[in-house]
Write a protein that holds these residues in place. Structure first.
Motif, PDB file in Angstrom:
ATOM      1  N   LYS A  37       0.830  -1.214   0.000  1.00  0.00           N
ATOM      2  CA  LYS A  37       0.000   0.000   0.000  1.00  0.00           C
ATOM      3  C   LYS A  37       0.862   1.260   0.000  1.00  0.00           C
ATOM      4  O   LYS A  37       0.492   2.264  -0.590  1.00  0.00           O
ATOM      5  N   LEU A  38       2.020   1.204   0.653  1.00  0.00           N
ATOM      6  CA  LEU A  38       2.919   2.360   0.668  1.00  0.00           C
ATOM      7  C   LEU A  38       3.595   2.561  -0.693  1.00  0.00           C
ATOM      8  O   LEU A  38       3.916   3.686  -1.068  1.00  0.00           O
ATOM      9  N   TRP A  39       3.819   1.489  -1.413  1.00  0.00           N
ATOM     10  CA  TRP A  39       4.456   1.596  -2.724  1.00  0.00           C
ATOM     11  C   TRP A  39       3.514   2.142  -3.795  1.00  0.00           C
ATOM     12  O   TRP A  39       3.959   2.777  -4.756  1.00  0.00           O
ATOM     13  N   VAL A  40       2.217   1.908  -3.684  1.00  0.00           N
ATOM     14  CA  VAL A  40       1.252   2.329  -4.704  1.00  0.00           C
ATOM     15  C   VAL A  40       1.304   3.834  -4.966  1.00  0.00           C
ATOM     16  O   VAL A  40       1.459   4.264  -6.113  1.00  0.00           O
ATOM     17  N   LEU A  43       4.671   4.781  -6.681  1.00  0.00           N
ATOM     18  CA  LEU A  43       4.708   4.382  -8.088  1.00  0.00           C
ATOM     19  C   LEU A  43       3.825   5.292  -8.947  1.00  0.00           C
ATOM     20  O   LEU A  43       4.207   5.676 -10.053  1.00  0.00           O
ATOM     21  N   LEU A  44       2.661   5.639  -8.438  1.00  0.00           N
ATOM     22  CA  LEU A  44       1.780   6.549  -9.182  1.00  0.00           C
ATOM     23  C   LEU A  44       2.434   7.917  -9.374  1.00  0.00           C
ATOM     24  O   LEU A  44       2.326   8.517 -10.444  1.00  0.00           O
ATOM     25  N   CYS A  45       3.132   8.405  -8.370  1.00  0.00           N
ATOM     26  CA  CYS A  45       3.849   9.685  -8.484  1.00  0.00           C
ATOM     27  C   CYS A  45       4.965   9.592  -9.508  1.00  0.00           C
ATOM     28  O   CYS A  45       5.173  10.519 -10.298  1.00  0.00           O
ATOM     29  N   LEU A  50       7.008  11.056 -14.747  1.00  0.00           N
ATOM     30  CA  LEU A  50       7.539  10.650 -16.044  1.00  0.00           C
ATOM     31  C   LEU A  50       6.684  11.213 -17.176  1.00  0.00           C
ATOM     32  O   LEU A  50       7.209  11.743 -18.158  1.00  0.00           O
ATOM     33  N   ILE A  51       5.376  11.136 -17.036  1.00  0.00           N
ATOM     34  CA  ILE A  51       4.470  11.666 -18.063  1.00  0.00           C
ATOM     35  C   ILE A  51       4.653  13.174 -18.211  1.00  0.00           C
ATOM     36  O   ILE A  51       4.762  13.688 -19.323  1.00  0.00           O
ATOM     37  N   VAL A  52       4.721  13.895 -17.100  1.00  0.00           N
ATOM     38  CA  VAL A  52       4.904  15.354 -17.143  1.00  0.00           C
ATOM     39  C   VAL A  52       6.241  15.701 -17.794  1.00  0.00           C
ATOM     40  O   VAL A  52       6.336  16.620 -18.608  1.00  0.00           O
ATOM     41  N   THR A  53       7.283  14.955 -17.474  1.00  0.00           N
ATOM     42  CA  THR A  53       8.607  15.203 -18.050  1.00  0.00           C
ATOM     43  C   THR A  53       8.606  14.997 -19.556  1.00  0.00           C
ATOM     44  O   THR A  53       9.138  15.820 -20.302  1.00  0.00           O
ATOM     45  N   VAL A  54       8.007  13.911 -20.013  1.00  0.00           N
ATOM     46  CA  VAL A  54       7.955  13.625 -21.452  1.00  0.00           C
ATOM     47  C   VAL A  54       7.146  14.694 -22.180  1.00  0.00           C
ATOM     48  O   VAL A  54       7.570  15.204 -23.227  1.00  0.00           O
TER      49      VAL A  54
END
Length: 194
Positions: A37-40, A43-45, A50-54
């Motif tokens: 639950k802490l990783w979710v 990972l979403l961030c 990554l999307i914002v950077t691209v």
């Protein structure tokens, strides 16, 4: 066992309407360990970052290309205005037509922009009038010339200049001044008709 459990989750998700997705998300979250639950959110961030950077990189590239195109058009417009001025002087009888042509060519040959930019003059029939970086091409019919990628560069130049707009951008492969290996370049063509 995990693969079959996840496969059954995927099948359930595909079959559910949107209103039941919230229930499914809660069901999945309840089955995750605290560590998972802490990783979710992390990972979403990462995915969002990554999307914002691209997207930003693509927008910056597009803005740079737009600025480059505007610069090329400005330099070409300046060269055309020099030629037009000499044509006016010839029409007014201040210079002979041959003198006006020679002086205009000399001014265009001397014109530079940036570290490696220059202007060439090509007739509508693909004959090179002047190429300041490759004077051996001056006076040659370039209609059969192909760039490093096989494009008929001078036919493309003649086509852009002969278009209804009388101008246009093109991409081609040509060595930069002082280099032997061709690199991709962008050019701007503008027709001059006295």
């Amino acid at each position: 066992r995990r693969k079959s459990r996840y496969a059954s989750y995927a099948a359930q998700i595909a079959a559910l309407p949107h209103s039941e997705l919230n229930v499914l998300a809660k069901l999945i979250m309840n089955r995750l360990t605290l560590k998972q639950k802490l990783w979710v959110p992390l990972l979403l961030c990462w995915v969002a970052l990554l999307i914002v950077t691209v997207v930003n990189a693509l927008e910056a590239r597009s803005a740079q290309m737009d600025a480059r195109r505007a610069d090329l058009a400005d330099v070409t417009d300046m060269a055309v205005s020099i030629v037009a001025d000499y044509a006016k002087q010839a029409d007014a009888g201040k210079l002979s037509v041959d003198d006006a042509k020679q002086q205009a060519i000399a001014r265009i040959n001397a014109q530079r922009y940036g570290t490696s930019g220059y202007v060439t003059i090509v007739r509508g029939d693909s004959v090179m009038i002047t190429h300041p970086m490759s004077p051996k091409l001056n006076g040659k019919d370039m209609s059969a010339f192909r760039d490093a990628k096989g494009n008929a560069l001078y036919q493309d130049i003649a086509q852009a200049g002969g278009s209804a707009a009388g101008a246009g951008f093109l991409r081609y492969w040509w060595p930069k001044p002082g280099a032997t290996a061709p690199s991709e370049k962008i050019g701007y063509v503008k027709r001059f008709a006295p």
